[in-house]
Design a protein around this motif. Structure first.
Motif, mmCIF file in Angstrom:
data_model
loop_
_atom_site.group_PDB
_atom_site.id
_atom_site.type_symbol
_atom_site.label_atom_id
_atom_site.label_comp_id
_atom_site.label_asym_id
_atom_site.label_seq_id
_atom_site.Cartn_x
_atom_site.Cartn_y
_atom_site.Cartn_z
ATOM 1 N N GLU A 494 0.891 -1.174 0.000
ATOM 2 C CA GLU A 494 0.000 0.000 0.000
ATOM 3 C C GLU A 494 0.914 1.205 0.000
ATOM 4 O OE1 GLU A 494 -3.211 2.460 -0.063
ATOM 5 O OE2 GLU A 494 -3.467 0.282 0.069
ATOM 6 N N ASP A 496 1.211 5.457 -0.606
ATOM 7 C CA ASP A 496 0.380 6.663 -0.617
ATOM 8 C C ASP A 496 1.249 7.910 -0.644
ATOM 9 O OD1 ASP A 496 -2.000 5.038 -0.179
ATOM 10 O OD2 ASP A 496 -1.280 4.836 1.883
ATOM 11 N N VAL A 504 -4.431 13.076 0.091
ATOM 12 C CA VAL A 504 -3.694 11.823 -0.073
ATOM 13 C C VAL A 504 -4.022 11.250 -1.449
ATOM 14 C CG1 VAL A 504 -3.329 9.479 0.796
ATOM 15 C CG2 VAL A 504 -3.810 11.339 2.393
ATOM 16 N N HIS A 506 -3.460 7.857 -3.640
ATOM 17 C CA HIS A 506 -3.068 6.450 -3.513
ATOM 18 C C HIS A 506 -2.344 6.028 -4.790
ATOM 19 C CE1 HIS A 506 -5.284 6.090 0.201
ATOM 20 N NE2 HIS A 506 -6.369 6.581 -0.386
ATOM 21 N N ARG A 561 -9.398 1.990 -2.063
ATOM 22 C CA ARG A 561 -9.765 3.298 -1.540
ATOM 23 C C ARG A 561 -9.981 4.257 -2.714
ATOM 24 N NH1 ARG A 561 -11.189 3.561 3.585
ATOM 25 N NH2 ARG A 561 -10.727 5.785 3.473
ATOM 26 N N GLU A 565 -8.170 11.283 -1.655
ATOM 27 C CA GLU A 565 -9.008 11.585 -0.503
ATOM 28 C C GLU A 565 -8.206 12.424 0.485
ATOM 29 O OE1 GLU A 565 -10.121 8.210 1.976
ATOM 30 O OE2 GLU A 565 -8.510 7.002 1.069
ATOM 31 N N ASP A 569 -9.707 11.631 6.426
ATOM 32 C CA ASP A 569 -10.590 10.495 6.153
ATOM 33 C C ASP A 569 -9.807 9.187 6.094
ATOM 34 O OD1 ASP A 569 -12.896 12.017 6.027
ATOM 35 O OD2 ASP A 569 -12.771 12.316 3.858
ATOM 36 N N TYR A 570 -8.611 9.236 5.527
ATOM 37 C CA TYR A 570 -7.861 8.009 5.265
ATOM 38 C C TYR A 570 -7.165 7.449 6.502
ATOM 39 C CZ TYR A 570 -4.219 4.942 3.367
ATOM 40 O OH TYR A 570 -3.389 3.881 3.116
ATOM 41 N N LEU A 574 -6.812 3.644 7.865
ATOM 42 C CA LEU A 574 -5.524 2.956 7.822
ATOM 43 C C LEU A 574 -5.144 2.433 9.204
ATOM 44 C CD1 LEU A 574 -2.927 2.127 6.361
ATOM 45 C CD2 LEU A 574 -2.027 4.430 6.829
#
Length: 600
Positions: A494, A496, A504, A506, A561, A565, A569-570, A574
């Motif tokens: 993952e 980011d 963010v 991704h 995701r 965003e 929120d992320y 996470l």
């Protein structure tokens, strides 16, 4: 002619500072003396001065919504082409700092009265969503009648305001709470910590922590000050307990509200054990709080030749009876006052005749202590891990053979805390510090992944992350290309991109580059059009960004995701995903690198 500022007359200068001037003013319409604080309007490109102006406006906004006898009232705000100004209540008095700087001290009843006024103002302020964040004697006004008024809400945090955020360190170091030093979000309990520091100073005449910024920060985060009773005979164990609770390292261990602080202080000063159950202050905190302490004094006439009758033995709480102490008690009285009243009965007592001189044998020379044994590699590794492993807003790695530290630390308070921690390690002068300082809103992101990062990589190794070609800076329209290498276990990635504006992106996995399992030690490239997949270019806003990557033996998210965003929120999602993976026994390795982006 009288100089005017809007409708207000400027009568005299009360004080000047780097940013502006404070005047005594007069409102002729309602016949009222006022204080007028002014600041010069900054140039648009002067970022620091613009922030000062924002704080100035925040003071008007924060204090302007508060109307309380223990808070300096704000009546008006205005601007001219050259200056901005706040019109405030005129306080005919001085600051608590001025009183303390003159060496004046207060008795416990007066301290309680002053603190109750402060707590009343804070209870009102907190109830309306305003946290002061800079409680200190310089911001406490005392009227001619001795009433307390809280001033200067210039760095206040207002609920629902976006003008302050975690990662910003504001305040005065000697009075700042641990969460302020760590750049975390503050709440009402921050003001209660600062008030506890001020109570300590009122009781003892000294601040609990002194020194430079780094020294104070290290002490606030890691040490406890001496109890006030160790510095002042007028302080009881019950008052020690109130200070200790107010200055607790963790906000949840402090008083829940200013009103609780005020009541506990009143109960402690009056030695009412009701505070034991009400505020979690153990009975042992009160000691023999109701015992009367009388300082010995020199008698005004020669003492009677006939000694008083021997007192009956009296058992004390924490030691032998005074009868057992015998001559030691007389010696203490002689040292304290050169005579004085006997401890019991109020009879005057003659000073004993001088004892004959006795030849003293030379004191034996104590042997020099043996040097402390050198730490084993395992002990040294444990020492490093305990000191550095949990520092907020950091992601660190250590190499013991070369004494090298690498990784990331947030700018400001986190970096200063790190410096203090390094100085507490064995042989700090031999440590090679190669830690990058990151200036941006990344503390929450680093704190989210830090629990899954080992200071010393074990047999599983560590995830490798870098910009292609070893770059550290990218310019407008440059491609963002990344090289990653899996640790010594197979798993999923993952990756980011955190921008300084709080967004963010991704980078992997994406809809065009689906998640897959990588073998241990496998390489993965991102952002290079020659290898296919998505690609990205640098664009505004420019500054310091961050790339975070996570390798886990199980997928973190069941579905993709949104490609773009907000961090707010992320990061909660996470954090939960990492906790779930770890609880299931998954292997996890994390890495982060800063990316400096420039316009040209």
């Amino acid at each position: 002619m009288t100089e005017m500022l809007g409708k207000y007359e400027l009568r005299q200068v009360l004080g000047k500072g780097a940013m502006g001037t404070v005047y005594e003013g007069y409102d002729p319409i309602i016949d009222r003396r006022v204080a007028i604080k002014t600041v010069k309007l900054p140039d648009a490109e002067d970022v620091e001065a613009q922030e000062e102006l924002a704080r100035f406006k925040r003071e008007a906004q924060a204090a302007g919504r508060l109307s309380h006898p223990n808070i300096v009232g704000v009546f008006d705000y205005g601007e001219t082409p050259e200056i901005a100004y706040i019109v405030m209540e005129f306080v005919d008095g001085t600051t608590l700092k001025h009183v303390l700087d003159k060496g004046e001290r207060f008795g416990v009843p007066e301290i309680v009265r002053l603190m109750e006024g402060l707590m009343a103002g804070l209870q009102y302020s907190h109830g309306r969503g305003v946290v002061h964040r800079d409680i200190k004697p310089a911001n406490i006004m005392l009227t001619q009648a001795g009433e307390v008024k809280i001033a200067d809400f210039g760095i206040a945090r207002i609920e629902s305001s976006s003008m302050t955020q975690a990662g910003t360190m504001l305040g005065t170091p000697s009075y700042m709470s641990p969460e302020q030093f760590m750049g975390q979000t503050v709440d009402a309990r921050t003001d209660l910590y600062s008030s506890g520091v001020m109570l300590y100073q009122l009781l003892t005449g000294e601040k609990p922590f002194e020194g430079g910024l780094t020294a104070i920060m290290h002490k606030v985060l890691h040490t406890e000050p001496p109890p006030p009773s160790a510095l002042s005979v007028s302080v009881t164990p019950a008052l020690d307990a109130v200070v200790r609770k107010a200055m607790a390292k963790r906000p949840e261990d402090r008083f829940a509200a200013a009103s609780d602080f005020a009541l506990a202080l009143r109960e402690a000063a009056e030695a009412k054990t009701a505070a034991v159950e009400s505020f979690g202050l153990g009975a042992e905190d009160f000691g023999d709080a109701e015992a009367t302490m009388v300082a010995p004094r020199r008698p005004s006439a020669p003492a009677a030749a006939t000694p008083p009758p021997a007192p009956a033995p009296v058992r004390t709480k924490n030691g032998p009876s005074p009868a057992v102490l015998g001559g030691a008690a007389v010696l203490v009285l002689a040292v304290l006052g050169g005579g004085g009243y006997a401890l019991f009965g109020g009879h005057k007592q003659a000073a004993p005749p001088p004892a004959p001189a006795v030849a003293q044998a030379p004191a034996p020379v104590a042997p020099k202590p043996a040097p402390a044994p050198a730490l084993t590699p395992a002990q040294l590794q444990a020492r490093y891990s305990a000191t550095l492993g949990a520092l907020p807003c950091t992601l660190l790695s250590a190499n013991l053979p070369t004494q090298t530290l690498t990784g990331l630390a947030g700018a400001g308070a986190p970096q200063a805390a790190l410096s203090g921690a390094i100085q507490s390690l064995p042989d700090p002068g031999g440590i090679v510090n190669q830690i990058d300082t990151v200036d941006g809103p990344y503390c929450t992101a680093l704190d989210t992944i830090r629990p899954y990062h080992a200071l010393f990589p074990g047999s599983d190794g560590a995830l490798s992350l870098a910009l292609a070609g070893g770059k550290t800076q990218l310019y407008n329209n440059d491609l963002i290309t990344i090289d990653e290498t899996m640790p010594n276990f197979s798993g999923y990635l993952e990756t980011d991109y955190f921008s300084s504006d709080g967004s963010v992106l991704h980078l992997y996995p994406t809809s065009s580059d689906a998640a897959r399992q990588f073998a241990a030690g496998a390489a993965k490239g991102l952002g290079d059009p020659a290898h296919g997949g998505a690609s990205w270019q640098v664009s505004a806003p420019f500054g310091t960004d961050m790339i975070i990557s996570i390798a886990s033996s199980v997928p973190l998210f069941a579905k993709l995701r949104p490609q773009d965003e907000t961090a707010s929120d992320y990061l909660p999602a996470l954090r939960q995903a990492l906790q779930n993976a770890a609880a299931g026994g998954a292997k996890i390795s994390v890495a982060a690198i800063p990316v400096v982006t420039l316009a040209k």
